[in-house]
Design a protein around this motif. Structure first.
Motif, PDB file in Angstrom:
ATOM      1  N   ALA A  19       0.835  -1.204   0.000  1.00  9.29           N
ATOM      2  CA  ALA A  19       0.000   0.000   0.000  1.00  9.29           C
ATOM      3  C   ALA A  19       0.869   1.253   0.000  1.00  9.29           C
ATOM      4  O   ALA A  19       0.578   2.233  -0.701  1.00  9.29           O
ATOM      5  CB  ALA A  19      -0.923  -0.004   1.213  1.00  9.29           C
ATOM      6  N   GLN A  20       1.944   1.216   0.781  1.00 12.48           N
ATOM      7  CA  GLN A  20       2.856   2.358   0.827  1.00 12.48           C
ATOM      8  C   GLN A  20       3.529   2.574  -0.526  1.00 12.48           C
ATOM      9  O   GLN A  20       3.688   3.713  -0.983  1.00 12.48           O
ATOM     10  CB  GLN A  20       3.913   2.127   1.908  1.00 12.48           C
ATOM     11  CG  GLN A  20       4.878   3.284   2.102  1.00 12.48           C
ATOM     12  CD  GLN A  20       4.186   4.536   2.609  1.00 12.48           C
ATOM     13  OE1 GLN A  20       3.197   4.448   3.322  1.00 12.48           O
ATOM     14  NE2 GLN A  20       4.696   5.700   2.231  1.00 12.48           N
ATOM     15  N   ILE A  21       3.901   1.483  -1.169  1.00 16.46           N
ATOM     16  CA  ILE A  21       4.507   1.582  -2.500  1.00 16.46           C
ATOM     17  C   ILE A  21       3.518   2.195  -3.486  1.00 16.46           C
ATOM     18  O   ILE A  21       3.874   3.037  -4.315  1.00 16.46           O
ATOM     19  CB  ILE A  21       4.964   0.192  -2.987  1.00 16.46           C
ATOM     20  CG1 ILE A  21       6.146  -0.298  -2.143  1.00 16.46           C
ATOM     21  CG2 ILE A  21       5.348   0.232  -4.467  1.00 16.46           C
ATOM     22  CD1 ILE A  21       6.565  -1.719  -2.441  1.00 16.46           C
ATOM     23  N   GLY A  22       2.258   1.775  -3.381  1.00 15.23           N
ATOM     24  CA  GLY A  22       1.241   2.321  -4.268  1.00 15.23           C
ATOM     25  C   GLY A  22       1.070   3.819  -4.112  1.00 15.23           C
ATOM     26  O   GLY A  22       0.762   4.532  -5.074  1.00 15.23           O
ATOM     27  N   ALA A  23       1.292   4.317  -2.888  1.00 13.58           N
ATOM     28  CA  ALA A  23       1.109   5.745  -2.625  1.00 13.58           C
ATOM     29  C   ALA A  23       2.336   6.577  -2.967  1.00 13.58           C
ATOM     30  O   ALA A  23       2.221   7.783  -3.207  1.00 13.58           O
ATOM     31  CB  ALA A  23       0.751   5.958  -1.159  1.00 13.58           C
ATOM     32  N   THR A  24       3.514   5.961  -2.987  1.00  6.76           N
ATOM     33  CA  THR A  24       4.744   6.730  -3.198  1.00  6.76           C
ATOM     34  C   THR A  24       5.355   6.531  -4.582  1.00  6.76           C
ATOM     35  O   THR A  24       5.875   7.482  -5.175  1.00  6.76           O
ATOM     36  CB  THR A  24       5.793   6.365  -2.131  1.00  6.76           C
ATOM     37  OG1 THR A  24       6.030   4.946  -2.155  1.00  6.76           O
ATOM     38  CG2 THR A  24       5.310   6.759  -0.747  1.00  6.76           C
ATOM     39  N   ALA A  25       5.292   5.321  -5.095  1.00  7.32           N
ATOM     40  CA  ALA A  25       5.953   5.036  -6.370  1.00  7.32           C
ATOM     41  C   ALA A  25       5.318   5.790  -7.531  1.00  7.32           C
ATOM     42  O   ALA A  25       5.974   6.053  -8.544  1.00  7.32           O
ATOM     43  CB  ALA A  25       5.925   3.532  -6.648  1.00  7.32           C
ATOM     44  N   PHE A  26       4.034   6.136  -7.387  1.00  4.01           N
ATOM     45  CA  PHE A  26       3.331   6.791  -8.489  1.00  4.01           C
ATOM     46  C   PHE A  26       2.966   8.238  -8.166  1.00  4.01           C
ATOM     47  O   PHE A  26       2.063   8.811  -8.766  1.00  4.01           O
ATOM     48  CB  PHE A  26       2.070   5.994  -8.837  1.00  4.01           C
ATOM     49  CG  PHE A  26       2.348   4.561  -9.184  1.00  4.01           C
ATOM     50  CD1 PHE A  26       2.860   4.216 -10.427  1.00  4.01           C
ATOM     51  CD2 PHE A  26       2.127   3.550  -8.259  1.00  4.01           C
ATOM     52  CE1 PHE A  26       3.134   2.896 -10.744  1.00  4.01           C
ATOM     53  CE2 PHE A  26       2.394   2.227  -8.567  1.00  4.01           C
ATOM     54  CZ  PHE A  26       2.903   1.901  -9.813  1.00  4.01           C
ATOM     55  N   ALA A  27       3.692   8.816  -7.200  1.00  9.90           N
ATOM     56  CA  ALA A  27       3.385  10.185  -6.774  1.00  9.90           C
ATOM     57  C   ALA A  27       3.517  11.188  -7.914  1.00  9.90           C
ATOM     58  O   ALA A  27       2.757  12.154  -7.998  1.00  9.90           O
ATOM     59  CB  ALA A  27       4.294  10.578  -5.613  1.00  9.90           C
ATOM     60  N   ASP A  28       4.478  10.982  -8.797  1.00 10.60           N
ATOM     61  CA  ASP A  28       4.700  11.911  -9.908  1.00 10.60           C
ATOM     62  C   ASP A  28       4.279  11.311 -11.248  1.00 10.60           C
ATOM     63  O   ASP A  28       4.686  11.798 -12.307  1.00 10.60           O
ATOM     64  CB  ASP A  28       6.186  12.302  -9.969  1.00 10.60           C
ATOM     65  CG  ASP A  28       6.643  13.014  -8.698  1.00 10.60           C
ATOM     66  OD1 ASP A  28       5.881  13.861  -8.204  1.00 10.60           O
ATOM     67  OD2 ASP A  28       7.743  12.692  -8.201  1.00 10.60           O
ATOM     68  N   ALA A  29       3.485  10.257 -11.189  1.00  8.95           N
ATOM     69  CA  ALA A  29       3.084   9.571 -12.419  1.00  8.95           C
ATOM     70  C   ALA A  29       2.023  10.367 -13.171  1.00  8.95           C
ATOM     71  O   ALA A  29       1.260  11.143 -12.586  1.00  8.95           O
ATOM     72  CB  ALA A  29       2.549   8.184 -12.090  1.00  8.95           C
ATOM     73  N   SER A  30       1.974  10.158 -14.464  1.00  4.08           N
ATOM     74  CA  SER A  30       0.971  10.817 -15.296  1.00  4.08           C
ATOM     75  C   SER A  30      -0.400  10.190 -15.065  1.00  4.08           C
ATOM     76  O   SER A  30      -0.514   9.099 -14.494  1.00  4.08           O
ATOM     77  CB  SER A  30       1.346  10.680 -16.769  1.00  4.08           C
ATOM     78  OG  SER A  30       1.305   9.313 -17.160  1.00  4.08           O
ATOM     79  N   ASP A  31      -1.437  10.874 -15.527  1.00  6.45           N
ATOM     80  CA  ASP A  31      -2.793  10.338 -15.399  1.00  6.45           C
ATOM     81  C   ASP A  31      -2.919   9.001 -16.121  1.00  6.45           C
ATOM     82  O   ASP A  31      -3.612   8.092 -15.651  1.00  6.45           O
ATOM     83  CB  ASP A  31      -3.806  11.332 -15.982  1.00  6.45           C
ATOM     84  CG  ASP A  31      -4.006  12.544 -15.089  1.00  6.45           C
ATOM     85  OD1 ASP A  31      -3.559  12.502 -13.926  1.00  6.45           O
ATOM     86  OD2 ASP A  31      -4.600  13.531 -15.559  1.00  6.45           O
ATOM     87  N   THR A  32      -2.256   8.888 -17.249  1.00  6.48           N
ATOM     88  CA  THR A  32      -2.322   7.639 -18.013  1.00  6.48           C
ATOM     89  C   THR A  32      -1.727   6.482 -17.225  1.00  6.48           C
ATOM     90  O   THR A  32      -2.279   5.375 -17.200  1.00  6.48           O
ATOM     91  CB  THR A  32      -1.566   7.785 -19.349  1.00  6.48           C
ATOM     92  OG1 THR A  32      -2.167   8.832 -20.115  1.00  6.48           O
ATOM     93  CG2 THR A  32      -1.624   6.487 -20.144  1.00  6.48           C
TER      94      THR A  32
END
Length: 243
Positions: free
Chosen positions: A179-192
């Motif tokens: 869950a933590q990875i899900g919240a941090t790894a994609f912090a700067d990810a695009s909408d796509t």
């Protein structure tokens, strides 16, 4: 974003609760099947309204939803097939089928079942600033009967109480980290990218439901599981609508 870790631990703590209940209360397999069907319905609702709908709105016509669904389904299917080949087949059975399996494969299989749900919880914290109560309830409720069923089966297969409860603690911790990875790894990810990940999780969870949870529920719960699945769906939708 440490809240994602905490929410992941809360959602998966029902694995420990379910494992403990299996030693304290002897539930008939029919009851376990009925509870499992309710949990499956809750998860189906979460997939539809907390994952796919959000992914559709976020994808903005890029095709990330379709690609993510297919990729998630194939990923779970392939991982589940490999784990079954390694000896993890029947890991959630209440009949003691785990006796013929390999301990590590059983552990990996249970982890595989839970990671998509946990990572998605983290993503909701990232995208909405807080956890989705509907998704949190879905993961918590679906984990409970799975843990009860698997604990009964593992005990019949000769696993000690300490080994079984240690398994649930391990999976709970891994789920919190996911869950933590899900919240941090994609912090700067695009909408796509976010849409793809949400759809990926939806495809993986839906495949898991069809492959393991629903068949097990029907096997032990009988025809009434259809009604209980619908009830679970309705309850989860009600929670989602009230958010």
């Amino acid at each position: 974003m440490t809240s994602a870790l905490l929410w992941g631990l809360v959602a998966s703590s029902s694995l420990i609760l379910g494992g403990g209940l299996a030693y304290v209360i002897t539930l008939p397999r029919r009851v376990v099947g009925i509870i499992m069907a309710f949990g499956a319905g809750v998860l189906v609702s979460a997939i539809a309204y907390e994952l796919v709908e959000v992914a559709f709105e976020t994808a903005k016509g890029t095709g990330a939803l379709a690609v993510g669904l297919l990729a998630g389904s194939l990923a779970f299917f392939g991982g589940d097939w490999l784990i079954d080949r390694l000896g993890g087949d029947g890991r959630k059975s209440t009949s003691g089928a785990q006796a013929s399996g390999v301990g590590l494969a059983i552990v990996l299989g249970i982890v595989l079942d839970g990671i998509p749900e946990s990572m998605t919880l983290g993503l909701t914290v990232l995208s909405e600033g807080t956890v989705s109560i509907a998704l949190l309830a879905a993961v918590f409720l679906s984990n409970l009967p799975e843990a009860i069923a698997a604990t009964v089966g593992l005990s019949q297969a000769g696993w000690s109480r300490g080994r079984v409860m240690g398994l649930w603690v391990l999976v709970t911790v891994i789920s919190g980290i996911a869950a933590q990875i899900g919240a941090t790894a994609f912090a700067d990810a695009s909408d796509t990218t976010v849409a793809f990940v949400l759809a990926f999780a939806a495809g993986a969870i839906l495949t898991m439901l069809a492959d393991t949870m629903m068949p097990e529920a029907f096997e032990h719960g009988g025809r009434i599981v259809g009604l209980m699945t619908t009830l679970g769906f309705a309850v989860a939708f009600g929670i989602s609508a009230l958010e």
